[in-house]
Design a protein around this motif. Structure first.
Motif, short mmCIF file in Angstrom:
data_model
loop_
_atom_site.label_atom_id
_atom_site.label_comp_id
_atom_site.label_asym_id
_atom_site.label_seq_id
_atom_site.Cartn_x
_atom_site.Cartn_y
_atom_site.Cartn_z
N HIS A 102 0.81 -1.04 -0.34
CA HIS A 102 -0.51 0.19 -0.14
C HIS A 102 0.75 1.24 0.40
CE1 HIS A 102 -3.90 -1.73 0.70
NE2 HIS A 102 -3.22 -3.33 1.61
N LEU A 103 0.93 2.29 -0.95
CA LEU A 103 1.40 3.13 -1.41
C LEU A 103 1.35 3.88 -0.32
CD1 LEU A 103 2.93 3.49 -4.83
CD2 LEU A 103 3.53 3.13 -2.91
N HIS A 104 -0.08 4.45 -0.28
CA HIS A 104 -0.64 5.83 0.26
C HIS A 104 -1.14 5.43 1.90
CE1 HIS A 104 -0.86 7.37 -4.01
NE2 HIS A 104 -0.16 7.40 -3.29
N GLY A 105 -0.61 4.17 2.10
CA GLY A 105 -1.30 3.46 3.18
C GLY A 105 -2.57 2.63 3.53
N GLU A 106 -3.51 2.51 4.64
CA GLU A 106 -4.41 1.35 4.65
C GLU A 106 -5.17 2.23 5.99
OE1 GLU A 106 -3.33 -2.68 5.05
OE2 GLU A 106 -1.08 -1.89 5.85
N LEU A 107 -6.95 2.15 5.30
CA LEU A 107 -7.97 2.84 5.48
C LEU A 107 -8.15 2.02 6.92
CD1 LEU A 107 -10.28 5.27 5.26
CD2 LEU A 107 -11.68 3.82 3.90
N LEU A 108 -8.18 1.22 7.11
CA LEU A 108 -7.93 -0.49 9.03
C LEU A 108 -6.89 0.00 9.43
CD1 LEU A 108 -10.44 -2.34 7.07
CD2 LEU A 108 -11.40 -0.63 7.61
N LYS A 109 -6.01 1.07 9.44
CA LYS A 109 -5.28 0.70 10.65
C LYS A 109 -4.89 2.18 10.98
CE LYS A 109 -2.20 -3.05 8.61
NZ LYS A 109 -0.49 -2.66 8.05
N VAL A 110 -4.40 2.34 12.22
CA VAL A 110 -4.11 3.85 12.55
C VAL A 110 -2.60 3.52 13.22
CG1 VAL A 110 -6.59 4.55 12.57
CG2 VAL A 110 -5.24 3.28 14.72
N ARG A 111 -2.17 5.04 13.27
CA ARG A 111 -0.73 4.92 13.68
C ARG A 111 -0.70 6.53 15.05
NH1 ARG A 111 0.76 6.76 8.62
NH2 ARG A 111 2.20 10.09 8.42
N SER A 112 0.04 6.65 15.45
CA SER A 112 1.07 7.07 16.43
C SER A 112 0.47 8.56 15.40
CB SER A 112 1.47 6.66 17.54
OG SER A 112 2.52 8.17 18.46
N ASN A 117 5.42 4.89 13.42
CA ASN A 117 6.09 2.70 13.73
C ASN A 117 5.12 2.69 14.75
OD1 ASN A 117 8.47 2.99 12.46
ND2 ASN A 117 9.35 3.97 13.94
N LEU A 118 4.18 2.92 15.94
CA LEU A 118 3.34 2.13 16.39
C LEU A 118 2.57 3.04 15.12
CD1 LEU A 118 3.86 4.24 19.96
CD2 LEU A 118 4.40 1.44 19.02
N VAL A 119 1.45 1.38 15.49
CA VAL A 119 0.09 0.66 14.32
C VAL A 119 -0.01 -0.21 14.46
CG1 VAL A 119 -0.11 0.84 11.51
CG2 VAL A 119 1.77 1.98 11.89
N TYR A 120 -1.37 0.06 14.53
CA TYR A 120 -2.74 -0.17 14.98
C TYR A 120 -4.27 -0.82 14.19
CZ TYR A 120 -0.61 1.37 19.07
OH TYR A 120 0.46 1.53 20.14
N ASP A 121 -4.24 -1.58 14.11
CA ASP A 121 -5.84 -2.72 13.54
C ASP A 121 -6.69 -1.68 14.14
OD1 ASP A 121 -4.11 -4.43 11.21
OD2 ASP A 121 -4.56 -5.65 12.90
N TRP A 122 -7.39 -1.26 12.49
CA TRP A 122 -8.67 0.09 13.72
C TRP A 122 -10.08 -0.34 12.46
CZ3 TRP A 122 -7.49 2.36 17.89
CH2 TRP A 122 -8.72 3.18 18.60
#
Length: 227
Positions: A102-112, A117-122
């Motif tokens: 995923h070049l532009h990130g992921e909608l079902l994840k969030v991060r600090s 580097n702190l990434v969470y499923d959401w």
């Protein structure tokens, strides 16, 4: 085993009901780009940004992969296949594709908002007061305008080794993703699938244009390649 690299854009998911992220007039679902997709917008109005992505996340959870997504999975049986997507949805994964970047990130994840580097499923709404393990506000795991594209170098490396490049549902106007075509080996076959293609076959001697939407064009190309 031959390597296939697939570059997908908004047109890949449009038939699943995912609205294209950016309208022709430069708006994002009625919002100015800088309001909801930039670090400045985040600093100015976090509630607006969170609401925008909460609505998109909720929409994503209601849709399913289309025939185009499902057809790409078949390539994995015969080729070493990597999907490099500009999309922030997870429809490639839902269809069964195993190797998606995923070049532009992921909608079902969030991060600090401080430590990337702190990434969470959401999957639920993200609100003010939702914090990471270091007690910093969480933000959408999306690459906003003006931010670096962390996965770009990896995408370039993958694309440079491709034996076949398939481009689906993208205007080829959004950089740096559009620049990936410049990193393929000479004479690499290119398939460009889009109902309104922005490229012409005369631009590349090895370019085949399929002026179809993803659910039709992808199936045609996959059937041709797997024989």
């Amino acid at each position: 085993m031959k390597k296939i690299v697939i570059l997908t854009g908004a047109g890949m998911s449009a038939e699943s009901g995912i609205q294209t992220f950016r309208d022709a007039d430069g708006l994002l679902e009625g919002h100015n780009i800088m309001e909801v997709a930039s670090p400045i917008g985040w600093e100015n109005n976090k509630n607006l940004v969170l609401d925008f992505y909460n609505k998109r996340r909720a929409q994503l959870l209601e849709v399913k992969p289309n025939k185009g997504h499902k057809a790409l999975v078949l390539l994995e049986k015969k080729f070493e296949t990597t999907i490099v997507t500009q999309n922030v949805d997870n429809l490639h994964e839902c269809a069964g594709s195993k190797n998606v970047l995923h070049l532009h990130g992921e909608l079902l994840k969030v991060r600090s908002s401080i430590n990337e580097n702190l990434v969470y499923d959401w999957k639920k709404d993200l609100k003010i007061g939702d914090v990471c393990a270091e007690n910093h506000q969480l933000r959408p795991h999306i690459v906003w305008f003006g931010e670096a594209v962390p996965m770009l170098d990896k995408a370039i490396e993958i694309t440079s080794k491709a034996d076949i490049l398939i481009i689906i549902g993208t205007s080829m106007q959004v950089y740096p993703a559009a620049s990936l075509i410049n990193f393929i080996k000479p004479n690499t076959p290119i398939y460009f699938i889009d109902p309104k293609p922005s490229m012409e076959e005369s631009q590349y001697s090895n370019l085949t244009i399929i002026a179809e939407k993803a659910s039709i064009g992808v199936v045609k190309v996959v059937n041709e390649l797997i024989g």
